[in-house]
Write a protein that holds these residues in place. Structure first.
Motif, PDB file in Angstrom:
ATOM      1  N   ASP A 274       0.855  -1.191   0.000  1.00  0.00           N
ATOM      2  CA  ASP A 274       0.000   0.000   0.000  1.00  0.00           C
ATOM      3  C   ASP A 274       0.892   1.242   0.000  1.00  0.00           C
ATOM      4  N   PRO A 275       0.619   2.233  -0.837  1.00  0.00           N
ATOM      5  CA  PRO A 275       1.500   3.404  -0.925  1.00  0.00           C
ATOM      6  C   PRO A 275       1.371   4.414   0.213  1.00  0.00           C
ATOM      7  N   SER A 276       0.470   4.157   1.150  1.00  0.00           N
ATOM      8  CA  SER A 276       0.133   5.180   2.154  1.00  0.00           C
ATOM      9  C   SER A 276       1.321   5.660   2.981  1.00  0.00           C
ATOM     10  N   SER A 277       2.231   4.767   3.357  1.00  0.00           N
ATOM     11  CA  SER A 277       3.316   5.173   4.261  1.00  0.00           C
ATOM     12  C   SER A 277       4.174   6.262   3.647  1.00  0.00           C
ATOM     13  N   LEU A 278       4.523   6.117   2.368  1.00  0.00           N
ATOM     14  CA  LEU A 278       5.299   7.162   1.699  1.00  0.00           C
ATOM     15  C   LEU A 278       4.433   8.367   1.386  1.00  0.00           C
ATOM     16  N   ASN A 279       3.235   8.125   0.886  1.00  0.00           N
ATOM     17  CA  ASN A 279       2.344   9.223   0.497  1.00  0.00           C
ATOM     18  C   ASN A 279       2.034  10.156   1.667  1.00  0.00           C
ATOM     19  N   GLN A 280       1.902   9.571   2.873  1.00  0.00           N
ATOM     20  CA  GLN A 280       1.510  10.371   4.038  1.00  0.00           C
ATOM     21  C   GLN A 280       2.709  10.898   4.818  1.00  0.00           C
ATOM     22  N   GLY A 281       3.906  10.701   4.280  1.00  0.00           N
ATOM     23  CA  GLY A 281       5.095  11.271   4.915  1.00  0.00           C
ATOM     24  C   GLY A 281       5.570  10.522   6.144  1.00  0.00           C
ATOM     25  N   LEU A 282       5.196   9.241   6.271  1.00  0.00           N
ATOM     26  CA  LEU A 282       5.665   8.469   7.428  1.00  0.00           C
ATOM     27  C   LEU A 282       7.107   8.001   7.243  1.00  0.00           C
ATOM     28  N   CYS A 283       7.572   7.955   5.993  1.00  0.00           N
ATOM     29  CA  CYS A 283       8.936   7.506   5.704  1.00  0.00           C
ATOM     30  C   CYS A 283       9.458   8.252   4.481  1.00  0.00           C
TER      31      CYS A 283
ATOM     32  N   MET B  55       0.879   6.918  -6.040  1.00  0.00           N
ATOM     33  CA  MET B  55       1.997   7.707  -5.507  1.00  0.00           C
ATOM     34  C   MET B  55       2.220   8.967  -6.332  1.00  0.00           C
ATOM     35  N   GLN B  56       2.131   8.853  -7.653  1.00  0.00           N
ATOM     36  CA  GLN B  56       2.313  10.035  -8.499  1.00  0.00           C
ATOM     37  C   GLN B  56       1.199  11.058  -8.259  1.00  0.00           C
ATOM     38  N   GLN B  57      -0.003  10.555  -8.039  1.00  0.00           N
ATOM     39  CA  GLN B  57      -1.121  11.469  -7.773  1.00  0.00           C
ATOM     40  C   GLN B  57      -0.882  12.237  -6.478  1.00  0.00           C
TER      41      GLN B  57
ATOM     42  N   GLY C  22       3.362  13.803  -7.021  1.00  0.00           N
ATOM     43  CA  GLY C  22       3.801  14.480  -8.242  1.00  0.00           C
ATOM     44  C   GLY C  22       5.218  14.094  -8.636  1.00  0.00           C
ATOM     45  N   ASP C  23       6.029  15.108  -8.910  1.00  0.00           N
ATOM     46  CA  ASP C  23       7.412  14.862  -9.349  1.00  0.00           C
ATOM     47  C   ASP C  23       8.357  14.569  -8.188  1.00  0.00           C
ATOM     48  N   ASP C  24       7.863  14.636  -6.959  1.00  0.00           N
ATOM     49  CA  ASP C  24       8.725  14.400  -5.788  1.00  0.00           C
ATOM     50  C   ASP C  24       8.831  12.902  -5.504  1.00  0.00           C
ATOM     51  N   LEU C  25       9.099  12.135  -6.545  1.00  0.00           N
ATOM     52  CA  LEU C  25       9.076  10.678  -6.427  1.00  0.00           C
ATOM     53  C   LEU C  25      10.126  10.083  -7.339  1.00  0.00           C
ATOM     54  N   GLY C  26      10.950   9.216  -6.774  1.00  0.00           N
ATOM     55  CA  GLY C  26      11.940   8.495  -7.556  1.00  0.00           C
ATOM     56  C   GLY C  26      11.927   7.026  -7.188  1.00  0.00           C
TER      57      GLY C  26
ATOM     58  N   GLY D   7      -3.705   0.034 -11.375  1.00  0.00           N
ATOM     59  CA  GLY D   7      -2.305   0.241 -11.043  1.00  0.00           C
ATOM     60  C   GLY D   7      -1.484   0.073 -12.304  1.00  0.00           C
ATOM     61  N   PHE D   8      -0.159   0.263 -12.191  1.00  0.00           N
ATOM     62  CA  PHE D   8       0.707  -0.018 -13.329  1.00  0.00           C
ATOM     63  C   PHE D   8       1.342  -1.397 -13.157  1.00  0.00           C
ATOM     64  N   HIS D   9       1.199  -2.216 -14.193  1.00  0.00           N
ATOM     65  CA  HIS D   9       1.845  -3.519 -14.278  1.00  0.00           C
ATOM     66  C   HIS D   9       2.450  -3.606 -15.672  1.00  0.00           C
ATOM     67  N   ILE D  10       3.394  -4.505 -15.861  1.00  0.00           N
ATOM     68  CA  ILE D  10       3.989  -4.680 -17.183  1.00  0.00           C
ATOM     69  C   ILE D  10       3.299  -5.845 -17.879  1.00  0.00           C
ATOM     70  N   PRO D  11       2.733  -5.599 -19.058  1.00  0.00           N
ATOM     71  CA  PRO D  11       2.102  -6.710 -19.779  1.00  0.00           C
ATOM     72  C   PRO D  11       3.135  -7.770 -20.149  1.00  0.00           C
ATOM     73  N   PRO D  12       2.850  -9.055 -19.897  1.00  0.00           N
ATOM     74  CA  PRO D  12       3.793 -10.120 -20.240  1.00  0.00           C
ATOM     75  C   PRO D  12       3.957 -10.305 -21.753  1.00  0.00           C
ATOM     76  N   ARG D  13       2.953  -9.830 -22.528  1.00  0.00           N
ATOM     77  CA  ARG D  13       3.023  -9.923 -23.979  1.00  0.00           C
ATOM     78  C   ARG D  13       3.858  -8.767 -24.514  1.00  0.00           C
ATOM     79  N   THR D  14       4.897  -9.082 -25.262  1.00  0.00           N
ATOM     80  CA  THR D  14       5.799  -8.054 -25.783  1.00  0.00           C
ATOM     81  C   THR D  14       5.060  -7.054 -26.651  1.00  0.00           C
ATOM     82  N   SER D  15       4.157  -7.544 -27.490  1.00  0.00           N
ATOM     83  CA  SER D  15       3.430  -6.643 -28.397  1.00  0.00           C
ATOM     84  C   SER D  15       2.577  -5.644 -27.620  1.00  0.00           C
ATOM     85  N   ILE D  16       1.985  -6.095 -26.504  1.00  0.00           N
ATOM     86  CA  ILE D  16       1.157  -5.196 -25.690  1.00  0.00           C
ATOM     87  C   ILE D  16       2.054  -4.242 -24.903  1.00  0.00           C
TER      88      ILE D  16
END
Length: 420
Positions: free
Chosen positions: A251-260, A273-275, A278-282, A339-348
């Motif tokens: 769950d992204p909450s710990s970083l999003n809420q500034g706990l870590c 997390m991007q929402q 923003g750009d304060d994410l690496g 969420g973002f996942h990587i499609p296992p199909r190369t064409s996709i």
């Protein structure tokens, strides 16, 4: 692992399930939320999915099923931390699902639980990531179709790193030093999941070792892994790590809420997390451990299986082919619209515009450059045994060598069962 429900799900739930510990659990946990397809005719099929954490996923999987006209497909969308127990209990009953998602596991093949899907995949085999084919292949036959690949890596707050004058760590020593510098009265330097089992595989890979080798022998018991366990014990007791967070690593909450300031997590969390940030994410891979180590990324994910012991095996295979081989638009939607996942199909994957630029593209690059996939033979029993090493030598002050010796005994028993 993949996008997980906002519950107390952790790796050990999955581990216990395949060992049959939940066999007596019955089906009460499944509830009545069947999501019966309205458009189908002919065979009645049931599919089991765990509750993904991202909004819209339940509606999506039911929408796909409703579009299938050759069968009436109902969905058990199982919430809470009981997906595996519900699934494995159900597989022992007459109400077993025809189709279910899980991870490639050799014992499911050896027990005859999952159907051979080679004939479905063969025509498009070259369009799949070869690692996703390899991780589902036993004796030249392919069991299961990968739906999504889920790289896991560290997320971090760029502004917090700049303020503390911290560089992105590339070694475990640097990670420990960074966590100390980033810790304030309100923020912990790092979050690696509440019990550290989320990183149990990358500890092995980052130390330059492997789970089991190509000869199906133990490969994780090395000096580098011992060194990593000792360093992680140091980090665990440093006061610089977030422990007992309200939600776990998935769950992204710990970083999003500034706990870590940095958090281990999956690519599925990136849109949320991007929402929030923003750009304060690496992002960066798990750092190398010891002189023989290499940075690593864990490529988890979920796959679809057909119950070989079900009543409707051929109809289930036909549905699985339709959805997870033929319907490319649904496959891309499933991988990138929630969420973002990587499609296992190369064409996709090549046409998935949301993954082409910015941080998602960086995630794909980490997946490509540093990724490790599950070994189908490194099963739940073995993973549970290594999780106990984490408990003993990181969360408690046990001797890592002794903990690994105990683990070895359990893993060797399992290897003998699987391979003689």
């Amino acid at each position: 692992m993949s996008a997980l429900s906002n519950t107390n799900w952790n790796r050990r739930n999955v581990l216990q399930a395949a060992m049959g510990l939940a066999a007596a659990g019955g089906l009460a946990a499944c509830g009545g939320n069947t999501g019966r397809s309205s458009g189908g005719s002919g065979e009645a099929l049931t599919q089991y999915f765990h509750a993904y954490g991202e909004a819209g996923t339940e509606q999506a999987i039911k929408k796909y099923a409703a579009a299938y006209k050759k069968a009436n497909v109902s969905t058990n969308w199982i919430t809470g931390d009981n997906f595996e127990s519900a699934l494995f209990a159900a597989l022992l009953t007459k109400k077993a699902p025809d189709v279910f998602e899980f991870h490639p596991q050799l014992q499911l093949v050896k027990s005859g639980q999952v159907a051979d899907l080679t004939d479905l995949i063969d025509p498009v085999k070259d369009d799949f990531n070869p690692n996703d084919i390899k991780s589902h292949t036993v004796d030249g036959k392919i069991y299961g179709i990968r739906m999504i690949d889920d790289p896991q890596f560290f997320y971090y707050r760029k502004s917090m790193f700049e303020k503390a004058k911290v560089e992105v760590p590339t070694t475990l020593e640097e990670l420990i030093e960074a966590a100390a510098k980033l810790t304030t009265s309100k923020v912990k330097g790092a979050f690696l999941g509440n019990d550290f089992t989320a990183i149990q595989n990358v500890i092995i890979w980052s130390a330059g070792a492997d789970t089991i080798n190509e000869k199906n022998e133990i490969a994780y018991h090395t000096d580098g892994v011992v060194e990593g366990l000792k360093q992680l014990r140091q980090l665990f007791t440093s006061g610089d790590v977030l422990l007992d967070a309200p939600t776990d690593f998935w769950d992204p909450s710990s970083l999003n809420q500034g706990l870590c300031a940095m958090q281990w997590g999956g690519m599925w969390s990136m849109p949320a997390m991007q929402q929030a940030l923003g750009d304060d994410l690496g992002i960066f891979p798990f750092p190398k451990i010891g002189s023989a180590g290499k940075q690593s990324v864990y490529n988890g994910g979920w796959s679809i299986f057909v119950n070989a012991k079900g009543k409707n095996v051929e109809a289930a295979k036909e549905y699985v082919k339709w959805l997870w081989i033929d319907q490319k638009q649904y496959q891309e939607d499933w991988a990138t619209s929630y969420g973002f996942h990587i499609p296992p199909r190369t064409s996709i994957a090549n046409s998935a515009t949301k993954l082409k630029t910015g941080l998602p593209a960086e995630g794909v690059k980490l997946f490509t450059d540093y990724g490790h996939f599950d070994n189908i033979a490194y099963d739940q029993t073995m993973q549970t045994a290594f999780a106990e090493v984490i408990a003993s030598s990181i969360r408690k002050n046990g001797n890592p060598e002794s903990a690994l010796d105990t683990c070895d005994k359990k893993v060797n028993v399992e290897l003998k069962k699987l391979f003689g």
